[in-house]
Design an enzyme around this catalytic site. Structure first.
Site, mmCIF file in Angstrom:
data_model
loop_
_atom_site.group_PDB
_atom_site.id
_atom_site.type_symbol
_atom_site.label_atom_id
_atom_site.label_comp_id
_atom_site.label_asym_id
_atom_site.label_seq_id
_atom_site.Cartn_x
_atom_site.Cartn_y
_atom_site.Cartn_z
ATOM 1 C CG LEU A 16 44.340 36.748 52.997
ATOM 2 C CD1 LEU A 16 45.564 37.483 53.486
ATOM 3 C CD2 LEU A 16 43.159 37.027 53.916
ATOM 4 C CE LYS A 18 44.527 36.217 39.536
ATOM 5 N NZ LYS A 18 45.939 36.191 40.013
ATOM 6 N N GLY A 22 49.489 38.335 41.360
ATOM 7 C CA GLY A 22 49.397 37.004 41.927
ATOM 8 C C GLY A 22 48.528 36.978 43.158
ATOM 9 C CE LYS A 39 51.172 42.052 46.803
ATOM 10 N NZ LYS A 39 51.637 43.441 46.645
ATOM 11 C CE LYS A 43 62.138 33.367 40.896
ATOM 12 N NZ LYS A 43 63.358 32.534 40.999
ATOM 13 C CD GLU A 88 51.464 45.139 59.785
ATOM 14 O OE1 GLU A 88 52.316 45.833 59.178
ATOM 15 O OE2 GLU A 88 50.712 45.590 60.652
ATOM 16 C CE1 TYR A 89 44.527 38.438 59.541
ATOM 17 C CE2 TYR A 89 44.618 38.687 57.151
ATOM 18 C CZ TYR A 89 43.897 38.423 58.303
ATOM 19 O OH TYR A 89 42.560 38.172 58.223
ATOM 20 C CG ASP A 133 49.928 53.325 42.717
ATOM 21 O OD1 ASP A 133 49.987 52.083 42.600
ATOM 22 O OD2 ASP A 133 48.993 54.005 42.242
ATOM 23 C CE LYS A 135 46.246 52.036 42.425
ATOM 24 N NZ LYS A 135 46.416 51.872 40.982
ATOM 25 C CG ASN A 138 48.050 50.665 46.076
ATOM 26 O OD1 ASN A 138 47.719 49.560 45.670
ATOM 27 N ND2 ASN A 138 48.663 51.558 45.310
ATOM 28 C CG ASP A 151 51.085 47.682 45.485
ATOM 29 O OD1 ASP A 151 50.255 46.992 44.904
ATOM 30 O OD2 ASP A 151 52.191 48.033 45.006
ATOM 31 C CB THR A 169 42.524 54.960 37.538
ATOM 32 O OG1 THR A 169 41.933 56.249 37.650
ATOM 33 C CG2 THR A 169 43.205 54.597 38.854
#
Ligand SMILES: Clc1cnc2c(Nc3ccc(N4CCOCC4)cc3)nc(-c3cccnc3)cn12
Length: 270
Positions: A16, A18, A22, A39, A43, A88-89, A133, A135, A138, A151, A169
C-alpha cells in the site's frame, strides 16, 4: 484466548505504501479471506530512534478504541526482526493525497470531515486521550469516503508534558506544545482549527514558505492568521474560535458539533 497470529496466517494482496517506520501491505487472512492492512515495523529502526515506548503506547491506546472515524487496530504480533500491526483497511486511501489532488475541498466536504474529526476527538477526549498529532498525513478514508484517524504514535493520556523531541512540521502544533508547556486536550482543538483552514484554503495557516521553524513558531504564537475571502463567514467564525492562543478559550467539541457551519451540512446532532 485468541491464539498468537503469525505472518503465515496472511497472504500478500499488494503493497500500500511506505509509512514512517516501515511498509504497509494489503493482506488477506488465509482462513477467513478477511482483508487487513499490515503495518510492518523493523525492530532495528524502532531501537535506533528509541521509539519502542511510543509504539507500545500506540498499540495500547488504539487497540482499545472503537469508533467509525478511528482506524481499528485488530491485533499485533512480532518475529525476530519485525513487529506487525494488523489494522483495518481504509479502501479510499490517504486524505492528504486527495487534498493535494483537489487543491482544496468544497465547503460541504470540509464540513463533513471536520464533523467526523470532531466526533472522533470527542470520543477520545471522553476517554481522557489526546491525539496530539492530527494532520492530513494521519487521516485515511473508509469505504464510503468517511474519515478515519490513524497513527496514534503521539497519543497520550491527558494531561501531559512532552518528553519526546518534536520532529517534522510545527504547522499543526498548538502554541503550548511548541513552547514545551504542559498541555491537555485543547491541543487537538487547535489542530482541528488548522485542518479546517487547510481543507478550505489548501495550505496550513501558519506555513512559511522557507519552512523556517522559528518563523512558523512566531506565527503560531502570535496567531498571525489571514483567512482568504473565498472562505464563508461561518467557516471563518469556526476557525477563529478554534485558533485561540489560550487553550481554555478554544471552542469545546460539543459546541463545534453544533456550530452552524457544521449543522448546515451534517444535520443537527440530537
Ligand atoms: Cl493503515 C492503512 C489502512 N489502509 C491503508 C491504506 N489504504 C489505501 C487504500 C487505497 C489506496 N489507493 C486507492 C486508489 O488510488 C491509489 C491508492 C491507497 C491506500 N494506505 C495506507 C498507506 C500507508 C502509507 C503509504 N501509503 C498508504 C495505509 N493504510
Amino acid at each position: 484466548m485468541p491464539r498468537e497470529w503469525t505472518l503465515d496466517d496472511f497472504e500478500l494482496a499488494k503493497p500500500l505504501g511506505k509509512g514512517m517506520f516501515g511498509q504497509v501491505y494489503l493482506m488477506r487472512e488465509r482462513q477467513s479471506g478477511y482483508i487487513v492492512a499490515l503495518k510492518v515495523i523493523l525492530k532495528s529502526e524502532l531501537l535506533k530512534y528509541k521509539m519502542e515506548h511510543q509504539l507500545r503506547r500506540e498499540i495500547d491506546i488504539q487497540s482499545n478504541l472503537k469508533h467509525k472515524n478511528i482506524l481499528r487496530l485488530d491485533t499485533f504480533f512480532h518475529d525476530k526482526t519485525r513487529i506487525y500491526l494488523v489494522l483495518e483497511y481504509a479502501p479510499q486511501g490517504e486524505l492528504y493525497k486527495k487534498l493535494k489532488q483537489m487543491n482544496q475541498f468544497p465547503e460541504w466536504q470540509a464540513s463533513k470531515y471536520i464533523y467526523e474529526l470532531a466526533s472522533a476527538l470527542a470520543y477520545l477526549h471522553r476517554k481522557h486521550i489526546i491525539h496530539r498529532d492530527i494532520k492530513p498525513e494521519n487521516l485515511l478514508l473508509g469505504i464510503h469516503g468517511e474519515l478515519k484517524i490513524s497513527d496514534f504514535g503521539w497519543s497520550v493520556h491527558a494531561p501531559s508534558s512532552r518528553r519526546t523531541t518534536i520532529c517534522g512540521t510545527l504547522d499543526y502544533l498548538a502554541p503550548e506544545m511548541v513552547e514545551g508547556k504542559d498541555h491537555s486536550s485543547p491541543v487537538d482543538l487547535w489542530s482541528l482549527g488548522v485542518l479546517c483552514y487547510e481543507f478550505l484554503v489548501g495550505t496550513p495557516p501558519f506555513e512559511v514558505l522557507d519552512e523556517d521553524v522559528q518563523k512558523t513558531y512566531d506565527k503560531i504564537a502570535k496567531v498571525d492568521l489571514f483567512i482568504p475571502k473565498h472562505v464563508s463567514e461561518e467557516a471563518k467564525d469556526l476557525i477563529r474560535k478554534l485558533l485561540r492562543y489560550l487553550p481554555d478559550q478554544r471552542l469545546a467539541l460539543e459546541r463545534v458539533l453544533l456550530h452552524p457551519w457544521i449543522t448546515r451540512y451534517n444535520g443537527r446532532t440530537t
